[in-house]
Design an enzyme around this catalytic site. Structure first.
Site, PDB file in Angstrom:
ATOM      1  N   HIS A 112     -54.575  76.270 -52.158  1.00 59.67           N
ATOM      2  CA  HIS A 112     -53.717  75.728 -51.102  1.00 59.67           C
ATOM      3  C   HIS A 112     -52.917  76.823 -50.389  1.00 59.67           C
ATOM      4  O   HIS A 112     -52.524  76.651 -49.235  1.00 59.67           O
ATOM      5  CB  HIS A 112     -52.821  74.623 -51.683  1.00 59.67           C
ATOM      6  CG  HIS A 112     -53.637  73.433 -52.133  1.00 59.67           C
ATOM      7  ND1 HIS A 112     -53.276  72.635 -53.187  1.00 59.67           N
ATOM      8  CD2 HIS A 112     -54.816  72.935 -51.661  1.00 59.67           C
ATOM      9  CE1 HIS A 112     -54.207  71.683 -53.338  1.00 59.67           C
ATOM     10  NE2 HIS A 112     -55.139  71.850 -52.434  1.00 59.67           N
ATOM     11  N   HIS A 156     -64.372  67.260 -49.592  1.00 59.15           N
ATOM     12  CA  HIS A 156     -64.078  66.640 -50.890  1.00 59.15           C
ATOM     13  C   HIS A 156     -62.557  66.511 -50.975  1.00 59.15           C
ATOM     14  O   HIS A 156     -61.874  67.390 -51.496  1.00 59.15           O
ATOM     15  CB  HIS A 156     -64.591  67.508 -52.031  1.00 59.15           C
ATOM     16  CG  HIS A 156     -66.089  67.675 -52.047  1.00 59.15           C
ATOM     17  ND1 HIS A 156     -66.764  68.384 -51.092  1.00 59.15           N
ATOM     18  CD2 HIS A 156     -67.028  67.202 -52.904  1.00 59.15           C
ATOM     19  CE1 HIS A 156     -68.070  68.350 -51.362  1.00 59.15           C
ATOM     20  NE2 HIS A 156     -68.252  67.636 -52.457  1.00 59.15           N
ATOM     21  N   SER A 177     -54.984  68.819 -50.622  1.00 58.65           N
ATOM     22  CA  SER A 177     -55.351  69.465 -49.355  1.00 58.65           C
ATOM     23  C   SER A 177     -55.192  68.556 -48.127  1.00 58.65           C
ATOM     24  O   SER A 177     -54.708  69.028 -47.087  1.00 58.65           O
ATOM     25  CB  SER A 177     -56.779  70.029 -49.444  1.00 58.65           C
ATOM     26  OG  SER A 177     -57.693  69.041 -49.878  1.00 58.65           O
ATOM     27  N   GLU A 182     -64.130  61.250 -49.090  1.00 50.39           N
ATOM     28  CA  GLU A 182     -63.930  61.133 -50.535  1.00 50.39           C
ATOM     29  C   GLU A 182     -64.797  59.980 -51.026  1.00 50.39           C
ATOM     30  O   GLU A 182     -64.800  58.912 -50.422  1.00 50.39           O
ATOM     31  CB  GLU A 182     -62.437  60.870 -50.838  1.00 50.39           C
ATOM     32  CG  GLU A 182     -62.124  60.508 -52.268  1.00 50.39           C
ATOM     33  CD  GLU A 182     -62.633  61.530 -53.286  1.00 50.39           C
ATOM     34  OE1 GLU A 182     -62.421  62.740 -53.096  1.00 50.39           O
ATOM     35  OE2 GLU A 182     -63.261  61.105 -54.271  1.00 50.39           O
ATOM     36  N   ASP A 242     -70.513  60.991 -48.145  1.00 51.44           N
ATOM     37  CA  ASP A 242     -70.814  62.274 -48.764  1.00 51.44           C
ATOM     38  C   ASP A 242     -70.257  63.424 -47.915  1.00 51.44           C
ATOM     39  O   ASP A 242     -70.600  63.548 -46.739  1.00 51.44           O
ATOM     40  CB  ASP A 242     -72.340  62.394 -48.903  1.00 51.44           C
ATOM     41  CG  ASP A 242     -72.755  63.738 -49.463  1.00 51.44           C
ATOM     42  OD1 ASP A 242     -71.920  64.405 -50.113  1.00 51.44           O
ATOM     43  OD2 ASP A 242     -73.913  64.139 -49.250  1.00 51.44           O
ATOM     44  N   GLY A 243     -69.437  64.236 -48.526  1.00 57.89           N
ATOM     45  CA  GLY A 243     -68.803  65.335 -47.796  1.00 57.89           C
ATOM     46  C   GLY A 243     -69.806  66.345 -47.267  1.00 57.89           C
ATOM     47  O   GLY A 243     -69.629  66.897 -46.171  1.00 57.89           O
ATOM     48  N   ASP A 296     -64.629  71.722 -51.324  1.00 56.81           N
ATOM     49  CA  ASP A 296     -63.901  71.795 -52.597  1.00 56.81           C
ATOM     50  C   ASP A 296     -64.408  70.758 -53.595  1.00 56.81           C
ATOM     51  O   ASP A 296     -63.686  69.852 -54.000  1.00 56.81           O
ATOM     52  CB  ASP A 296     -62.403  71.560 -52.285  1.00 56.81           C
ATOM     53  CG  ASP A 296     -61.533  71.631 -53.519  1.00 56.81           C
ATOM     54  OD1 ASP A 296     -61.941  72.288 -54.503  1.00 56.81           O
ATOM     55  OD2 ASP A 296     -60.445  71.018 -53.499  1.00 56.81           O
TER      56      ASP A 296
END
Ligand SMILES: C[S@@+](CC[C@H](N)C(=O)[O-])C[C@H]1O[C@@H](n2cnc3c(N)ncnc32)[C@H](O)[C@@H]1O
Length: 280
Positions: A19, A42, A100, A118, A143-144, A164
């Protein structure tokens, strides 16, 4: 079946490093008025209760954010990160850790956009709720990795992409280089932030080498190990691979990383890496 919940790990040393890099990149893109996209593949739940059952069970935040947030020698470069922490923790004790998406929510401007994905059935509604009144954000249970194709390049042609995953699914190590290759073809000027754990050094090195071999220029690495590599279970280190880092980032991380190690490598058995993997 997704079993990973970030609420067990929020605010640990890996989150702190991740971060900090994220806030520095956001600060850099805000130096120009032109809008940008923040794409978080994500996203997690967004907000994590540190006095909740999950965080209390592992206590990971105690050796992460809890060690630094009230120090009086915090480098000035961390001021955006701290501003966000204080926004969610107006009292003495640390209660919430902002993930995030919430960091971006606080730091992005009216003209910027957020695309958040997510998949977890419990975390997705929590994330959605956090952004229910935020017109800048699109929050999807998708799906990211697929977003890297469908949402790039952004209209504004400026963007930060955070990748991530939890690496709970071992295929993530193979998927990431492929996903970066596809994304980069569409959007070669974006700033890509890829988080990675070191559980097995071999596995991590393999993935990083694949990224290096993609033929992409300008790649940096920032890693904090809190233990030496070993064969036991558990994460000994974590890092960020940054493609197209903002021009000041490397110098900023050279200042921050030794300080961060002093705070978080409690047993002094770890190490830091601040490296340009591929030059200009
Ligand atoms: C490490 S956590 C994210 C933490 C968050 N980026 C932060 O910094 O606060 C990884 C998340 O990815 C989710 N996830 C796993 N596979 C996914 C996928 N293919 N697409 C989107 N989300 C996924 C998990 O449910 C988990 O919440």
């Amino acid at each position: 079946m997704l079993s990973y919940r970030h609420s067990y790990h929020a605010g640990n040393h890996a989150d702190v490093l991740k971060h900090i890099v994220l806030t520095l990149c956001i600060d850099a893109l805000k130096e120009k008025d032109k809008p940008f996209l923040y794409l978080d593949t994500h996203s997690g739940a967004g907000r994590y209760l540190l006095q909740g059952e999950h965080a209390e069970k592992t206590g990971e935040y105690l050796t992460g954010i809890n060690r630094i947030w009230q120090r009086d020698d915090i480098p000035k470069l961390l001021s955006s990160y701290l501003t966000v922490l204080q926004r969610y923790n107006p009292f003495e004790r640390l209660k919430y850790y902002p993930g995030s998406p919430l960091i971006a929510k606080q730091l992005l401007r009216e003209q910027d956009r957020l695309n958040l994905t997510e998949l977890h059935p419990t975390d997705y509604p929590l994330l959605r709720q956090e952004f229910s009144k935020d017109r800048r954000a699109t929050v999807l249970r998708e799906d990211g990795f697929a977003q890297l194709k469908s949402k790039l390049p952004p209209l504004s042609r400026r963007g930060i992409i955070l990748i991530d995953p939890s690496y709970e699914i071992k295929e993530d190590y193979q998927k990431i280089p492929q996903a970066i290759q596809a994304a980069y073809k569409r959007f070669a000027t974006g700033t890509y932030l890829i988080w990675y754990p070191v559980v097995s050094r071999k596995q991590t090195d393999r993935m990083i080498n694949e990224i290096i071999n993609l033929g992409i220029r300008r790649i940096s690495q920032y890693e904090l190990a809190i233990k030496p590599d070993n064969d036991q279970k558990g994460m000994t280190a974590s890092g960020m691979i940054v493609i197209n880092p903002p021009w000041k980032l490397h110098e900023q991380m050279q200042t921050i990383m030794p300080w961060l190690k002093d705070q978080l490598d409690v047993e002094s058995t770890g190490n830091i890496t601040v490296k340009q993997l591929v030059a200009e």
